[in-house]
Design a protein around this motif. Structure first.
Motif, PDB file in Angstrom:
ATOM      1  N   ARG A 309       2.928  -2.318   5.306  1.00 27.35           N
ATOM      2  CA  ARG A 309       2.020  -0.661   5.546  1.00 27.35           C
ATOM      3  C   ARG A 309       1.960  -0.949   6.849  1.00 27.35           C
ATOM      4  N   THR A 310       3.151  -1.252   7.643  1.00 28.72           N
ATOM      5  CA  THR A 310       2.773  -1.073   9.746  1.00 28.72           C
ATOM      6  C   THR A 310       3.905   0.070   9.591  1.00 28.72           C
ATOM      7  N   PHE A 311       3.954   0.927   8.217  1.00 32.40           N
ATOM      8  CA  PHE A 311       5.482   2.018   8.499  1.00 32.40           C
ATOM      9  C   PHE A 311       4.444   3.282   7.772  1.00 32.40           C
ATOM     10  N   PRO A 312       5.092   4.375   8.182  1.00 27.22           N
ATOM     11  CA  PRO A 312       4.222   6.035   7.748  1.00 27.22           C
ATOM     12  C   PRO A 312       4.792   5.898   6.696  1.00 27.22           C
ATOM     13  N   ILE A 313       3.547   6.026   5.692  1.00 22.78           N
ATOM     14  CA  ILE A 313       3.957   6.303   4.375  1.00 22.78           C
ATOM     15  C   ILE A 313       5.377   7.619   4.277  1.00 22.78           C
ATOM     16  N   TYR A 314       6.841   7.638   4.393  1.00 23.27           N
ATOM     17  CA  TYR A 314       7.605   9.122   3.727  1.00 23.27           C
ATOM     18  C   TYR A 314       7.920   9.363   2.557  1.00 23.27           C
ATOM     19  N   LEU A 315       7.078   8.519   2.027  1.00 24.83           N
ATOM     20  CA  LEU A 315       7.501   9.166   0.310  1.00 24.83           C
ATOM     21  C   LEU A 315       8.849   9.391  -0.030  1.00 24.83           C
ATOM     22  N   GLY A 316       9.825   8.988   0.381  1.00 20.96           N
ATOM     23  CA  GLY A 316      11.124   9.314  -0.031  1.00 20.96           C
ATOM     24  C   GLY A 316      11.859   8.198  -0.989  1.00 20.96           C
ATOM     25  N   ASN A 317      13.333   8.551  -1.283  1.00 23.57           N
ATOM     26  CA  ASN A 317      13.881   7.491  -2.445  1.00 23.57           C
ATOM     27  C   ASN A 317      13.796   6.308  -1.841  1.00 23.57           C
ATOM     28  N   MET A 318      13.723   5.494  -1.489  1.00 24.99           N
ATOM     29  CA  MET A 318      12.702   4.411  -1.801  1.00 24.99           C
ATOM     30  C   MET A 318      11.921   3.490  -1.755  1.00 24.99           C
ATOM     31  N   ASP A 319      10.775   4.495  -1.697  1.00 26.70           N
ATOM     32  CA  ASP A 319       9.242   4.514  -1.684  1.00 26.70           C
ATOM     33  C   ASP A 319       8.672   3.789  -3.128  1.00 26.70           C
ATOM     34  N   PRO A 320       9.801   3.608  -4.791  1.00 25.36           N
ATOM     35  CA  PRO A 320       9.797   3.143  -5.399  1.00 25.36           C
ATOM     36  C   PRO A 320       9.616   1.393  -5.169  1.00 25.36           C
ATOM     37  N   SER A 321      10.374   0.967  -4.509  1.00 24.52           N
ATOM     38  CA  SER A 321      10.748  -0.045  -4.004  1.00 24.52           C
ATOM     39  C   SER A 321       9.701  -1.214  -3.320  1.00 24.52           C
ATOM     40  N   LEU A 322       9.278  -0.169  -2.722  1.00 25.20           N
ATOM     41  CA  LEU A 322       7.261  -0.349  -2.067  1.00 25.20           C
ATOM     42  C   LEU A 322       6.341  -0.335  -2.944  1.00 25.20           C
ATOM     43  N   ILE A 323       6.118   1.069  -3.300  1.00 29.11           N
ATOM     44  CA  ILE A 323       5.009   0.711  -4.490  1.00 29.11           C
ATOM     45  C   ILE A 323       5.293  -0.195  -5.614  1.00 29.11           C
ATOM     46  N   GLY A 324       6.972  -1.041  -6.161  1.00 22.88           N
ATOM     47  CA  GLY A 324       6.641  -1.651  -7.458  1.00 22.88           C
ATOM     48  C   GLY A 324       5.775  -2.591  -6.047  1.00 22.88           C
ATOM     49  N   VAL A 339      -2.777  -1.656  -4.841  1.00 22.84           N
ATOM     50  CA  VAL A 339      -2.745  -2.211  -5.680  1.00 22.84           C
ATOM     51  C   VAL A 339      -3.047   0.016  -5.729  1.00 22.84           C
ATOM     52  N   HIS A 340      -3.931   0.010  -4.947  1.00 23.92           N
ATOM     53  CA  HIS A 340      -4.679   1.588  -4.992  1.00 23.92           C
ATOM     54  C   HIS A 340      -3.871   2.113  -3.966  1.00 23.92           C
ATOM     55  N   ASP A 341      -3.061   0.928  -3.340  1.00 26.23           N
ATOM     56  CA  ASP A 341      -2.047   2.045  -1.902  1.00 26.23           C
ATOM     57  C   ASP A 341      -1.011   2.612  -2.878  1.00 26.23           C
ATOM     58  N   ALA A 342      -0.539   1.203  -4.500  1.00 24.87           N
ATOM     59  CA  ALA A 342       0.807   1.895  -4.949  1.00 24.87           C
ATOM     60  C   ALA A 342       0.643   3.456  -5.540  1.00 24.87           C
ATOM     61  N   LEU A 343      -0.729   2.774  -6.553  1.00 21.78           N
ATOM     62  CA  LEU A 343      -1.064   4.294  -7.283  1.00 21.78           C
ATOM     63  C   LEU A 343      -1.353   4.966  -6.391  1.00 21.78           C
ATOM     64  N   ARG A 344      -1.770   5.218  -5.299  1.00 20.75           N
ATOM     65  CA  ARG A 344      -1.598   6.185  -4.212  1.00 20.75           C
ATOM     66  C   ARG A 344      -0.528   7.187  -3.785  1.00 20.75           C
ATOM     67  N   ARG A 345       0.131   6.136  -3.597  1.00 20.17           N
ATOM     68  CA  ARG A 345       1.641   6.387  -3.037  1.00 20.17           C
ATOM     69  C   ARG A 345       2.816   7.667  -4.470  1.00 20.17           C
ATOM     70  N   VAL A 346       1.964   6.687  -5.810  1.00 20.06           N
ATOM     71  CA  VAL A 346       3.234   7.526  -7.053  1.00 20.06           C
ATOM     72  C   VAL A 346       2.259   8.902  -7.150  1.00 20.06           C
ATOM     73  N   LYS A 347       1.925   9.452  -6.331  1.00 23.54           N
ATOM     74  CA  LYS A 347       0.782  10.453  -7.031  1.00 23.54           C
ATOM     75  C   LYS A 347       1.207  10.848  -5.692  1.00 23.54           C
ATOM     76  N   LEU A 348       1.469  10.742  -4.868  1.00 26.51           N
ATOM     77  CA  LEU A 348       1.719  11.397  -3.162  1.00 26.51           C
ATOM     78  C   LEU A 348       3.326  11.996  -3.928  1.00 26.51           C
ATOM     79  N   ILE A 349       4.251  11.583  -3.862  1.00 26.20           N
ATOM     80  CA  ILE A 349       5.966  11.277  -3.953  1.00 26.20           C
ATOM     81  C   ILE A 349       5.911  12.254  -5.601  1.00 26.20           C
ATOM     82  N   LEU A 350       5.368  12.493  -5.963  1.00 30.69           N
ATOM     83  CA  LEU A 350       4.970  13.181  -7.373  1.00 30.69           C
ATOM     84  C   LEU A 350       4.899  14.674  -6.837  1.00 30.69           C
ATOM     85  N   GLY A 351       3.374  14.574  -5.946  1.00 32.72           N
ATOM     86  CA  GLY A 351       2.978  16.073  -5.639  1.00 32.72           C
ATOM     87  C   GLY A 351       3.665  16.931  -4.775  1.00 32.72           C
ATOM     88  N   TRP A 352       4.087  15.756  -3.507  1.00 37.40           N
ATOM     89  CA  TRP A 352       4.547  16.398  -2.000  1.00 37.40           C
ATOM     90  C   TRP A 352       6.698  16.738  -2.178  1.00 37.40           C
TER      91      TRP A 352
END
Length: 840
Positions: A309-324, A339-352
């Motif tokens: 979590r020290t890294f920015p949210i890159y919304l890249g193809n490796m993000d599912p590893s972080l989300i899981g 858990v909220h962070d994981a769900l936020r990232r899922v929605k962000l990556i799908l939306g962006w």
């Protein structure tokens, strides 16, 4: 208040991390993720854990050492067997745990031949100094062989703890839970002694250890996330760090192929802990060691999540590893924010990060599959059915989660999964556009064509037109690519891929990590026009027109001038356009008409290539002579002597594109007159492709070969053993204007078309008329520069105002007339008129 907007201070890097912290999180009833272990599995598990069940604390400590270890180290004897990426190419056994054997050359380490006579010294976050020994290899590569051995031992123990936990779940044997807890506690104890480490660069993949301390634990136990990467500056690849705490490609515990922070969290260990956390064995161990074992282990998981979590949210193809990882650890240790962070990232990556047509932003089916597959695993796995603790409201977004449901809460996920199925060839394999793996690159058999009708799809936002006709071995699919460059991209705007006769006929090599990766991504490896021997630059193409006329034809025209930028922000070319028509034959089969217009520059190379999967021969009606030299300016052979992954190789040296030296077996002749190019497989009972290229003045034809790459199966030692036929039709001149017009006909026994130019009295230099005559029919194709182009032929009497017009006749009887983006077409006295097409 917890926030995702806080930024890490560099001063925090110097502070010490304590191994234990105040209690955080909410109470958890374990197991959160129950395991059903069938009786038949128990015996196998007992055999697998027997060795470690006999380990005492000393043996566990010997297998899990308190310092950094490394996963992907090349063999100094054979440099990884000359494969493209050597990580994991080792044989290791717990019966002889202090040695590794290279899978390729069989060399055994430790080795007197390669002494570890050099050192790197790093101080960890507890203040302890570590000395890492290595032997120096090619290009200064540091072969940390002892670290490799220690990593093999550590990863073995990570696998065993999961088996011990499953065995406990299946038998309730407290001894298994106790041994699992001892191992997990050891991982927690050694974690503060790890140092951030990663690769030096993507080109060398050389290992590097950073002398950087771990960040301290925040008071509330949760590291703030800096925010979205696109909104931030100063997050660098490597030190000096700017605002970043750690280099981008680094980890402390993580063992990913590139030692990336995406692999820092260990969900597999969290699952194991979850299964044994309720055991009385953990109370027994806590009393034995004098500390709360559960808390120690959970704080270890918390630290790994906070590192990520020290890294920015890159919304890249490796993000599912972080989300899981966030989802599993958050649920197991009772930290809802993860858990909220994981769900936020899922929605962000799908939306962006997905185009409006549902395709992943990189345009690569391989990375689309990786990304949506990972997201799906998270949503349908650790996130499924999650509910926040009673009364909890997330302080960052003021939300709470109750009984998480994918269809209800994340509807865009299924849309993106469905979109991936549009990106397939008729044999079911993914289109190898951009960095997409062909199965044959990994030694898998090329699939046979499926029975269903060939797909026609327009991914307008991505920039991919798929034009299919027919089915089976008589079907033909043409794909016109015009997407931009958003990661893992190739220099391939207006690339044509052609499938017919049950096979790829005009191939795109796709992904490769070999030394010839520069070729696989280069413009000359694609079926398009190269201007001034330069690779295209990443820029969006654009759709000009799209038309589908029943079962008769599919048409697409696209442009991409921005892929060849010039000076002062103006493109090198004023015109860079391609029009493709896939036309059904009257009985069975289809053919493809291909018109490529280019204006600007001093040299135009129209390039096509045959199969990347099978041996082919190339024949032509043109009188050819051996060229006797390479296409490089000095005419010298290509220099093959370079090492390392292909990304490290410079393609342009002193202004010369060295990739042109990869063309071999060159023969040359005139392309001023219409020429036929026949690509035939050497295997019997396989189809062929005849390409007829209309002549242009001052055209030189070069026929030869290029490395096909796929068949080397990602092994550099074999990369020169396989070839594919390759053709260049070259024109030169000042402010050059070219119109390359071709017809591609797949066939089983013999070609059935005669192709000639239809002379046009009007229409200007961009207008093209083509006649295709087969048994019992004649097709006329007229291609204008735009919808207002007026084209006229005297013999036969044809007139059209259109971007594209088509007429099919049988003994001068009109069978079909089609307009795409036009207003009128006539043949003799028969006339078809339509309103102007809407624009937008």
């Amino acid at each position: 208040m917890r926030t995702c907007e806080a930024v890490i201070s560099l001063g925090m890097l110097l502070l010490l991390v304590a191994p234990c912290f105040a209690g955080w999180g909410f109470p958890v009833k374990h197991p959160v993720f129950p395991a059903s272990v069938p009786d038949g599995e128990v015996t196998g598990l007992k055999n697998e854990v027997a060795l470690v069940m006999a380990f005492g604390p000393d043996e566990i400590a010997d297998f899990i050492v308190p310092r950094t270890s490394w996963y992907n180290i090349d063999c100094p004897n054979c440099e990884g067997g000359n494969v493209s990426r050597a990580g994991g190419e080792w044989n290791w056994s717990p019966d002889n745990p202090d040695q590794v054997i290279c899978k390729h050359c069989g060399h055994v380490f430790p080795s007197d031949e390669y002494p570890l006579d050099k050192t790197t010294t790093v101080t960890d976050s507890t203040g302890q100094v570590h000395t890492y020994r290595y032997c120096e290899g090619t290009g200064g590569y540091k072969h940390y062989m002892q670290m490799l051995v220690e990593n093999q031992k550590k990863r073995y123990m990570e696998g065993i703890v999961g088996r011990l936990a499953r065995l406990y779940a299946g038998t309730k044997d407290e001894a298994c839970a106790l041994q699992a807890a001892r191992i997990l506690l050891r991982f927690a104890e050694v974690y503060p002694h790890y140092s951030p480490h990663g690769i030096e660069s993507w080109s060398t993949m050389a290992p590097e250890i950073h002398d950087i301390r771990m960040l301290p634990m925040p008071e509330d136990g949760i590291q703030p996330v800096p925010g979205l990467h696109k909104d931030l500056e100063g997050y660098n690849w490597r030190p000096p760090l700017g605002k970043a705490a750690y280099p981008y490609c680094s980890a402390m515990r993580g063992d990913g192929g590139d030692n990336w922070f995406y692999a820092e969290m260990p969900p597999h260990l969290a699952y194991a802990y979850d299964l044994v956390a309720g055991s009385e064995a953990l109370d027994k161990l806590s009393a034995e060691v004098g500390k709360d074992v559960r808390k120690e282990i959970e704080d270890f998981f918390r630290m790994t999540a906070n590192y990520a979590r020290t890294f920015p949210i890159y919304l890249g193809n490796m993000d599912p590893s972080l989300i899981g990882g966030l989802a599993v650890i958050g649920r197991v240790i009772g930290e809802p924010e993860y858990v909220h962070d994981a769900l936020r990232r899922v929605k962000l990556i799908l939306g962006w990060q997905f185009y409006p047509d549902g395709i992943w932003r990189e345009g690569s089916p391989s990375y689309h599959s990786q990304t949506v597959g990972g997201l799906r695993s998270c949503i349908e796995g650790p996130l499924k059915g999650y509910s926040d603790p009673e009364g909890y409201v997330n302080p960052i977004d003021n939300s709470r989660i109750d009984d998480l449901n994918a269809a209800r809460d994340v509807p865009m996920l299924q849309e993106s999964i469905d979109a991936l199925n549009h990106m397939r060839m008729p044999n079911g394999q993914y289109l190898t556009i951009h960095d997409t793996w062909s199965p044959s690159s990994h030694g898998r058999t090329v699939s046979k064509v499926r029975k269903e009708p060939f797909r026609t799809d327009l991914m307008w936002a991505l920039g991919q037109a798929i034009m299919g006709q027919g089915q089976g071995r008589s079907g033909v699919q043409a794909c016109l690519h015009f997407s931009g460059s958003y990661g893992h991209s190739h220099c391939d705007t207006l690339d044509l891929m052609l499938f017919g006769g049950g096979r790829e006929m005009l191939s795109d090599i796709g992904y490769s990590h070999t030394i010839l990766r520069p070729l696989s991504v280069a413009s000359i490896a694609h079926n398009l026009v190269v201007v001034d021997e330069q690779d295209q630059r990443g820029a969006d193409g654009y759709l000009m027109a799209w038309g589908v006329c029943g079962d008769l034809l599919r048409f697409c025209e696209a442009g991409g001038e921005k892929t060849y930028p010039g000076g002062s922000g103006r493109p090198k070319v004023s015109q860079y356009r391609r029009a493709i028509t896939n036309v059904a034959l009257p009985e069975v089969g289809a053919y493809v008409v291909d018109v490529f217009r280019v204006t600007g520059g001093k040299q135009h190379d129209w390039c096509i290539h045959g199969s990347a999967d099978y041996d082919q021969t190339l024949a032509t009606n043109v009188s050819l002579q051996d060229l006797g030299h390479s296409l490089l300016p000095d005419g010298k052979p290509f220099d093959r002597t370079w090492t390392g992954q292909g990304q490290s190789w410079r393609t342009v040296v002193d202004g010369v594109n060295r990739l042109y030296g990869l063309y071999e077996d060159l023969r040359t002749g005139s392309g001023d007159e219409t020429s036929t190019l026949t690509f035939s497989y050497t295997k019997p009972d396989m189809p062929a492709l005849q390409t007829t290229l209309l002549g242009q003045p001052d055209t030189t034809l070069y026929c030869g070969t290029l490395p096909s790459i796929r068949r080397a199966k990602e092994t550099n030692a074999s990369i020169w053993d396989y070839e594919m036929p390759a053709v260049i039709a070259r024109r030169k001149g000042e402010d050059l204007h070219s119109v390359f017009a071709a017809v591609h006909e797949p066939y089983a026994e013999a070609p059935g078309l005669e192709v000639s130019r239809l002379e046009l009295a009007e229409g200007g230099p961009d207008a093209v008329g083509i006649v295709c005559t087969g048994e019992g029919f004649t097709d006329y194709h007229l291609y204008g520069a735009d919808p207002s182009s007026h084209m006229q032929s005297a013999d036969p009497p044809i007139s059209a105002t259109a971007r594209y017009a088509f007429i099919r006749t049988r003994r001068e009887e009109i069978l079909k007339m089609v307009l795409v983006d036009g207003t009128e077409v006539s043949f003799g006295k028969t006339r078809l008129s339509v309103p102007s097409a809407p624009e937008g």
